[in-house]
Design an enzyme around this catalytic site. Structure first.
Site, PDB file in Angstrom:
ATOM      1  N   GLU A 144       0.901  -1.164   0.000  1.00 53.64           N
ATOM      2  CA  GLU A 144       0.000   0.000   0.000  1.00 53.64           C
ATOM      3  C   GLU A 144       0.929   1.200   0.000  1.00 53.64           C
ATOM      4  O   GLU A 144       1.201   1.803   1.036  1.00 53.64           O
ATOM      5  CB  GLU A 144      -0.919  -0.025   1.230  1.00 53.64           C
ATOM      6  CG  GLU A 144      -2.256   0.666   0.997  1.00 53.64           C
ATOM      7  CD  GLU A 144      -2.179   2.179   1.112  1.00 53.64           C
ATOM      8  OE1 GLU A 144      -1.337   2.779   0.419  1.00 53.64           O
ATOM      9  OE2 GLU A 144      -2.961   2.747   1.875  1.00 53.64           O
ATOM     10  N   GLU A 153       4.369   8.561  -3.818  1.00 50.41           N
ATOM     11  CA  GLU A 153       5.110   8.116  -2.639  1.00 50.41           C
ATOM     12  C   GLU A 153       6.256   7.172  -3.003  1.00 50.41           C
ATOM     13  O   GLU A 153       6.779   6.466  -2.151  1.00 50.41           O
ATOM     14  CB  GLU A 153       4.170   7.443  -1.641  1.00 50.41           C
ATOM     15  CG  GLU A 153       3.174   8.405  -0.999  1.00 50.41           C
ATOM     16  CD  GLU A 153       2.309   7.739   0.058  1.00 50.41           C
ATOM     17  OE1 GLU A 153       2.499   6.518   0.309  1.00 50.41           O
ATOM     18  OE2 GLU A 153       1.456   8.426   0.636  1.00 50.41           O
TER      19      GLU A 153
END
Length: 638
Positions: A144, A153
């Site tokens: 995730e 990210e």
């Protein structure tokens, strides 16, 4: 150990030296994180659990031992799901030390310590081998690592490294793939967040400088709750396009790439903005899908699963382009290892090359003004209020605001001088006020401190504009935003209360006694009281030496209190940075979209019973020496 830290005070403008614990930074990060929002995201959790069960079953069906690598484990939730689904062993990687400690505690609390190893490292530092962090490569990769932009990210470099060093060839992956979608639209509302528009002033049209008009703007994504952008505020110029997909079960490249979607324009208009979101398929067949599509794309918007940790993306084209109905168009998305950007060409230009560099600001304005600030400067009604307030100004003026157009307005309306350097008595001190360092509504009281600092240079009868500011509060019940602060307790049957305890500990460090900024136009709420003025600041006077206090009560079942400023420009002209319309009889609120309001969340989502027998008492104190507003709320029996 404690150290002295220099912190710029956004309200007073002073450099404050404060004694801070060495843990302050990570306490602040935890307190303001969205971990609780992720745990409350039932749709996300259920889809991950279903995908993990299916992946474990596929590996077991091949007669293999199931070894899971969970990158970015957070609470350890996905690893616990994997073990429960039948995995033999899990390596749970978490780089943030406090989070890794919480994950270890949660794994122990749920009796999985013999099957889950929490590794406090970045995944690119993990080693495999007899003496390594992992004894063997994994055959299921669970991650995730996504943000609103999907790759912001560092998902691509992390996947790239994992396939090279940490997982077996042909491994299963949950999620299995991600797909980016985009739609080209015309939207005056959104375009005003990117480019300065011409301004009408007494028959004259003020045009932005050519350098601003030609500038490609800020390259970064604008992530918002697109569900709160009304469909009537934009016109689709093309269909929703599938831009590209990434298969996470195969080696992934972080190299820059471009992809093209070809389509015919559905209608004529101005191509300005690209709306974008993504889906993740938790299984190879695409039967388990978690989508970030906005609510208005659903046949029944009521089934939309709200989340704040993943929203939708708005991208602004480098320049506005006219398109005609039926025209063949190429919508191009390019990415590097951390970001996406879009461009538009005619379909005759089929030789689409990789865009090596993102468009960037060349006019400097996009480096000074945020996107909401562009929207504020383009707000015609707001501009009219300031222009009307400035009509009586015909003397020497001093403007105190960041990147403000007020000096130009004052000059064109007849002001003799608009000063930036002071060498004579000032007759008019004006400000919006707006300062780029302001986060909370009262940070703009910096204007008051500036007014106090130049008091000796002001004419005894100087006009101060705005002349005063009032802080308002209203008790609210949020439709969804309460989730980011609500304890979770259990999640999909697992005890994650150590996470709740860690967040509360960080909140107690300082943040639970402070308000936090949120753009409330993105987060629907229901007003349970009438807006109530609680503190008034008289700018015609200097900042007082003594604290200013206010107390009272509001009544209602509420998640917290919303706070905002209203500025009194003249006797009859007021500008609100909070509610833009009176609260309806049903409690509906419309918020200023250009500034963030303050929100004071209560520890419990139910501070008062709403049965008419309890009041919520408040006490607010403005501390002149620090510029802070201290808040205290408690339940009282009337």
């Amino acid at each position: 150990m404690k150290t002295f830290c220099g912190r710029a005070n956004p309200t007073t403008g002073a450099l404050d030296w404060v004694e801070e614990s060495e843990e302050y930074d990570y306490h602040q990060e935890i307190a303001r994180s969205c971990y609780a929002d992720m745990l409350h995201d039932k749709d996300r959790n259920e889809k991950y659990y279903e995908g993990i069960r299916a992946a474990v079953s596929r590996v077991k069906a091949r007669g293999e031992r199931v070894v899971v690598l969970d990158i970015g484990t957070g609470t350890g939730l996905l690893s616990m799901m994997a073990v429960t689904a039948g995995a033999d062993y899990c390596y749970a990687i978490e780089v943030f030390k406090p989070m890794a400690q919480a994950a270890t505690c949660i794994v122990e609390r749920n009796s999985f310590s013999d099957k889950i190893k929490v590794i406090n490292k970045h995944s690119t530092e993990v080693t495999v081998g007899p003496d390594g962090d992992m004894q063997e490569r994994a055959n299921i990769l669970v991650t995730e690592l996504f943000d609103t932009e999907l790759i912001g990210e560092g998902a691509l470099p992390s996947y790239e490294h994992a396939h090279m060093h940490l997982v077996q060839a042909g491994c299963e992956a949950v999620p299995h793939r991600a797909t980016i979608y985009a739609q080209l639209v015309e939207s005056d509302m959104l375009w005003k967040w990117s480019q300065l528009q011409p301004i009408e002033l007494d028959g004259n049209k003020l045009l932005p400088p050519p350098a601003v008009v030609k500038c490609a703007g800020a390259p970064s994504v604008c992530d918002i709750q697109l569900s709160q952008v009304p469909p009537e505020s934009f016109t689709p110029l093309g269909p929703i396009c599938t831009m590209f997909s990434v298969d996470f079960s195969k080696p992934v490249s972080s190299a820059a790439q471009s992809y093209t979607a070809q389509f015919k324009a559905q209608t004529s208009g101005r191509a300005q903005v690209v709306l974008s979101w993504w889906d993740i398929d938790m299984d190879p067949d695409g039967n388990i899908v978690c989508t970030m599509a906005p609510s208005w794309s659903y046949s029944d918007p009521r089934t939309y699963p709200w989340r704040d940790h993943w929203m939708q993306s708005v991208y602004f084209l480098p320049a506005e382009e006219k398109v005609s109905e039926g025209e063949e168009l190429n919508l191009i998305v390019s990415h590097d290892d951390y970001s996406l950007w879009y461009s538009l060409t005619q379909s005759e230009q089929n030789d689409v090359k990789v865009a090596k560099f993102r468009p960037c600001c060349t006019c400097q304005a996009h480096l000074v003004w945020t996107r909401p600030r562009f929207g504020e400067l383009n707000d015609e009604q707001r501009t009219e209020s300031y222009v009307n307030a400035l009509r009586s100004v015909n003397s020497v003026c001093l403007s105190v605001s960041d990147g403000s157009l007020l000096p130009i307005f004052a000059h064109l309306l007849g002001s003799k001088k608009v000063k930036m350097k002071l060498f004579k008595i000032i007759s008019v001190l004006m400000g919006e006020p707006y300062f780029s360092t302001s986060l909370l509504p009262w940070h703009s009281l910096f204007f008051w401190y500036c007014r106090t600092a130049v008091a000796q240079l002001l004419h005894p009868n100087a006009t101060i504009l705005p002349r005063a500011a009032t802080l308002y509060i209203v008790a609210v019940e949020f439709q969804d935003l309460w989730r980011i602060r609500a304890p979770c307790g259990t999640c999909e049957g697992f005890d994650v209360s150590p996470m709740d305890e860690m967040i509360q500990q960080s909140l107690d460090y300082r943040e639970s006694w402070e308000a936090e900024p949120h753009p409330l136009w993105e987060y629907p709420c229901h007003a349970l009281t009438k807006p109530q003025p609680v503190l008034t600041f008289d700018f015609t006077q200097c900042v007082p030496e003594q604290p200013v206090n206010s107390d009272g009560t509001v009544r209602g079942l509420c998640h917290g209190v919303a706070l905002w400023m209203e500025y009194q420009l003249t006797e009859d002209i007021t500008v609100s940075l909070g509610l833009t319309k009176p609260v309806s009889e049903e409690g509906a609120c419309e918020w200023n979209p250009h500034r963030k309001q303050g929100v004071f969340f209560f520890r419990s989502t139910r501070e008062t019973s709403g049965n008419g027998r309890e009041d919520l008492a408040y006490n607010l104190t403005f501390e002149p020496h620090t510029g802070d507003i201290k808040m205290d709320f408690s339940i009282t029996e009337p």
